[in-house]
Structures are given as C-alpha cells and as structure tokens.
Design a protein around this motif. Sequence first.
Motif, PDB file in Angstrom:
ATOM      1  N   ASN A  60      12.898   6.037  55.808  1.00 20.19           N
ATOM      2  CA  ASN A  60      12.461   6.077  54.322  1.00 20.19           C
ATOM      3  C   ASN A  60      12.624   5.588  53.343  1.00 20.19           C
ATOM      4  N   ASN A  61      12.985   4.789  53.099  1.00 15.82           N
ATOM      5  CA  ASN A  61      13.452   3.797  51.782  1.00 15.82           C
ATOM      6  C   ASN A  61      13.124   2.278  52.406  1.00 15.82           C
ATOM      7  N   ARG A  62      12.729   2.068  51.518  1.00  9.98           N
ATOM      8  CA  ARG A  62      12.604   0.318  51.466  1.00  9.98           C
ATOM      9  C   ARG A  62      12.875  -0.524  52.693  1.00  9.98           C
ATOM     10  N   ALA A  63      14.064  -0.453  52.153  1.00  6.16           N
ATOM     11  CA  ALA A  63      14.710  -1.784  52.451  1.00  6.16           C
ATOM     12  C   ALA A  63      14.389  -1.609  54.056  1.00  6.16           C
ATOM     13  N   PHE A  64      14.633   0.455  54.778  1.00  6.02           N
ATOM     14  CA  PHE A  64      14.774  -0.250  55.854  1.00  6.02           C
ATOM     15  C   PHE A  64      12.898  -0.792  57.503  1.00  6.02           C
ATOM     16  N   ASP A  65      12.855  -0.732  56.058  1.00  4.30           N
ATOM     17  CA  ASP A  65      11.375  -1.588  56.945  1.00  4.30           C
ATOM     18  C   ASP A  65      11.204  -2.740  57.425  1.00  4.30           C
ATOM     19  N   GLY A  66      12.897  -3.430  56.575  1.00  3.57           N
ATOM     20  CA  GLY A  66      13.143  -4.684  57.203  1.00  3.57           C
ATOM     21  C   GLY A  66      13.686  -4.865  59.013  1.00  3.57           C
ATOM     22  N   VAL A  67      13.710  -3.161  59.011  1.00  5.10           N
ATOM     23  CA  VAL A  67      14.540  -3.059  60.802  1.00  5.10           C
ATOM     24  C   VAL A  67      12.939  -3.683  61.276  1.00  5.10           C
ATOM     25  N   ALA A  68      12.641  -2.561  60.866  1.00  3.45           N
ATOM     26  CA  ALA A  68      11.198  -3.024  61.845  1.00  3.45           C
ATOM     27  C   ALA A  68      10.411  -4.602  61.730  1.00  3.45           C
ATOM     28  N   LEU A  69      10.328  -5.188  60.947  1.00  6.38           N
ATOM     29  CA  LEU A  69      10.018  -6.914  61.112  1.00  6.38           C
ATOM     30  C   LEU A  69      11.347  -7.174  61.511  1.00  6.38           C
ATOM     31  N   LEU A  70      12.138  -7.428  61.579  1.00  7.27           N
ATOM     32  CA  LEU A  70      13.446  -7.488  62.453  1.00  7.27           C
ATOM     33  C   LEU A  70      13.267  -7.544  63.794  1.00  7.27           C
ATOM     34  N   ALA A  71      13.279  -5.927  64.458  1.00  7.21           N
ATOM     35  CA  ALA A  71      12.861  -5.762  66.123  1.00  7.21           C
ATOM     36  C   ALA A  71      11.766  -6.272  65.900  1.00  7.21           C
ATOM     37  N   MET A  72      10.343  -6.430  65.376  1.00  5.25           N
ATOM     38  CA  MET A  72       9.100  -7.506  66.001  1.00  5.25           C
ATOM     39  C   MET A  72       9.394  -8.889  65.920  1.00  5.25           C
ATOM     40  N   GLY A  73      10.080  -9.548  65.177  1.00  5.01           N
ATOM     41  CA  GLY A  73      10.290 -10.665  64.946  1.00  5.01           C
ATOM     42  C   GLY A  73      11.345 -10.834  66.250  1.00  5.01           C
ATOM     43  N   LEU A  74      12.576 -10.521  66.009  1.00  2.72           N
ATOM     44  CA  LEU A  74      13.004 -10.553  67.394  1.00  2.72           C
ATOM     45  C   LEU A  74      12.012 -10.801  69.046  1.00  2.72           C
ATOM     46  N   VAL A  75      11.435  -9.984  68.899  1.00  8.24           N
ATOM     47  CA  VAL A  75      10.440 -10.250  70.546  1.00  8.24           C
ATOM     48  C   VAL A  75       9.977 -11.057  70.379  1.00  8.24           C
ATOM     49  N   TYR A  76       9.179 -11.491  69.191  1.00 14.35           N
ATOM     50  CA  TYR A  76       7.895 -12.538  68.934  1.00 14.35           C
ATOM     51  C   TYR A  76       8.874 -13.849  69.640  1.00 14.35           C
ATOM     52  N   TYR A  77       9.839 -13.913  68.517  1.00 10.62           N
ATOM     53  CA  TYR A  77      11.285 -14.984  68.679  1.00 10.62           C
ATOM     54  C   TYR A  77      11.676 -15.485  70.533  1.00 10.62           C
ATOM     55  N   SER A  78      11.897 -14.491  70.651  1.00  5.49           N
ATOM     56  CA  SER A  78      12.244 -14.550  72.039  1.00  5.49           C
ATOM     57  C   SER A  78      11.211 -15.351  73.128  1.00  5.49           C
ATOM     58  N   TYR A  79      10.321 -15.383  72.789  1.00  7.05           N
ATOM     59  CA  TYR A  79       8.782 -15.946  73.738  1.00  7.05           C
ATOM     60  C   TYR A  79       8.616 -17.768  73.467  1.00  7.05           C
ATOM     61  N   TYR A  80       8.545 -17.140  71.173  1.00  7.73           N
ATOM     62  CA  TYR A  80       8.880 -18.889  71.148  1.00  7.73           C
ATOM     63  C   TYR A  80      10.492 -19.883  71.476  1.00  7.73           C
ATOM     64  N   ARG A  81      11.480 -19.204  71.081  1.00  7.81           N
ATOM     65  CA  ARG A  81      12.707 -19.981  71.634  1.00  7.81           C
ATOM     66  C   ARG A  81      12.723 -20.523  73.685  1.00  7.81           C
ATOM     67  N   GLY A  82      11.505 -19.338  74.109  1.00  6.80           N
ATOM     68  CA  GLY A  82      11.365 -20.461  75.725  1.00  6.80           C
ATOM     69  C   GLY A  82      10.111 -20.944  75.802  1.00  6.80           C
ATOM     70  N   ALA A  83       9.893 -21.200  74.720  1.00  5.68           N
ATOM     71  CA  ALA A  83       8.434 -22.129  74.762  1.00  5.68           C
ATOM     72  C   ALA A  83       8.199 -23.452  75.007  1.00  5.68           C
ATOM     73  N   GLY A  84       7.612 -24.593  74.927  1.00  5.37           N
ATOM     74  CA  GLY A  84       7.620 -25.894  74.365  1.00  5.37           C
ATOM     75  C   GLY A  84       6.854 -25.951  73.509  1.00  5.37           C
ATOM     76  N   VAL A  85       6.547 -27.151  73.653  1.00  2.00           N
ATOM     77  CA  VAL A  85       6.094 -27.968  72.033  1.00  2.00           C
ATOM     78  C   VAL A  85       5.751 -27.318  72.242  1.00  2.00           C
ATOM     79  N   GLU A  86       4.276 -27.081  72.891  1.00  2.00           N
ATOM     80  CA  GLU A  86       2.928 -27.241  72.350  1.00  2.00           C
ATOM     81  C   GLU A  86       2.441 -25.244  72.111  1.00  2.00           C
TER      82      GLU A  86
END
Length: 232
Positions: A60-86
């Motif tokens: 419940n510390n504010r810093a822990f919110d970064g863990v949630a953002l990191l987890a969501m970002g990693l899932v999103y980035y995994s698709y971004y990394r494998g995508a083409g330019v468009e």
Amino acid sequence: MPIQFNKLILWNLLAVAVFASWYWLPGHGFWFHIDSAVFYYFNDKLGESQAWVNVVAVANNRAFDGVALLAMGLVYYSYYRGAGVEQRRQLLIIGLLMLLTAVGLNQLGRAIPVDRPSPTLTFDNIHRLTELAGFKTKDSSGDSFPGDHGLMLMIYTAFVWRYLSWKAGLWGCLFVVVFSAPRVMGGAHWWTDIYVGALAVAAFGLAWLLQTGLMDAAIAWLDRQLPRLKRA
C-alpha cells in the motif's frame, strides 16, 4: 468496426444493474454484508502477524504502484517488440488513447454523487495499518468510491483484450485482482469500491468507446494526423 449492439446493451445493462443494486438498496443491502465480511477478515489478519502487516503495508506504499505499472508495461511491450513499424505506430496511438480514456473515465467516476469514506474511517476499534507499520503507507480514503486503482486496471484490461489478444486480456484480469487487492486488505477501499463502482464505470464508459467503433475511429484519425518519421 460496426456497432456491436448486443455487447453494447449487455455491458450497459451490467453497469446499471450492478450500480443500481448497490446505490438504491437501503444501506447498500447485501453488498454491505460482503464489504463488512471482507474488511473484517483482512483487518483481523493485521492483528495476528507483524510480517503480514509489513507485506500489506509495502503493497500500500505509493512506490508499489510502480510495480503495477511495470507489469502492465511489460505485457504491452512484449507485443510492441514483436510488431512491425506500422503496428508499433498503432500500439503507440492506442496507448495514448488508453491514457486519455483513463483520465476521462476517472473524472466520470468522480462525478458520481457518492461521498463514501473508507472502512477504516467508518468502523471503530479496528487495526490501522498506519499505526502498526514502521514506515509510510496508506490505509484510508475520505472518498473511496469508485476505486480509482481498480478502474485504471480495468481500462487497461479492456484495451489490451480488444487490441492485443485474449491472452493479454487474461493478464489484465489477473492484474485487476492482484493490484487492487492491497487497498482492500489495508482498508483504504471497500470491496465494492472496485467490483461495483469501478466495474460499473468501466463497463458503461468502455462499452460506448469500444463497442460502437468510436475508439477505432479515433485511432484511425490520429494515425492520419500524426506525422510519420521519414526513413533514410
């Protein structure tokens, strides 16, 4: 994308039914019994173990919110990394619109005429996380309805399910449960702040955005308006 009338009606009915059953029932009816049971279950646990207190306090510390953002970002980035330019351009536009949607729906939630203090400010003779932990954490909110953390996580889930894949959507569902739980366990939110309030706002707002073609049109419009990088 043509208007998905069945899904539009279904999600709107769900939003109205869930919210109305909570809002109009005297004392919130059976929802209050669920809220009370969930709160006291976790609050009693705080009095049993200092180790558990520390775990919940860290979550419940504010810093822990970064863990949630990191987890969501990693899932999103995994698709971004494998995508083409468009495809990457599309994902960046979708991400931008996701953020704008989160801001807009959060304001919609704030506009609901409900002023509801958290359970730690409602019940007497309870364990307070801020008193038991030896560091800064959160265990209360003067206006906890709807749960903003849960709402943001639900918006993310809807977007990745719609525009990435059902697997990404399942990750999002897991994130909703895991990352909204600390606020409930610490007493800063009622269970229904998330699974009634946030759910109702998300279901209503996202139905109109995602099931009518409005979001697809916004993505296409931004794709036409934003400059493209020139390749050498």
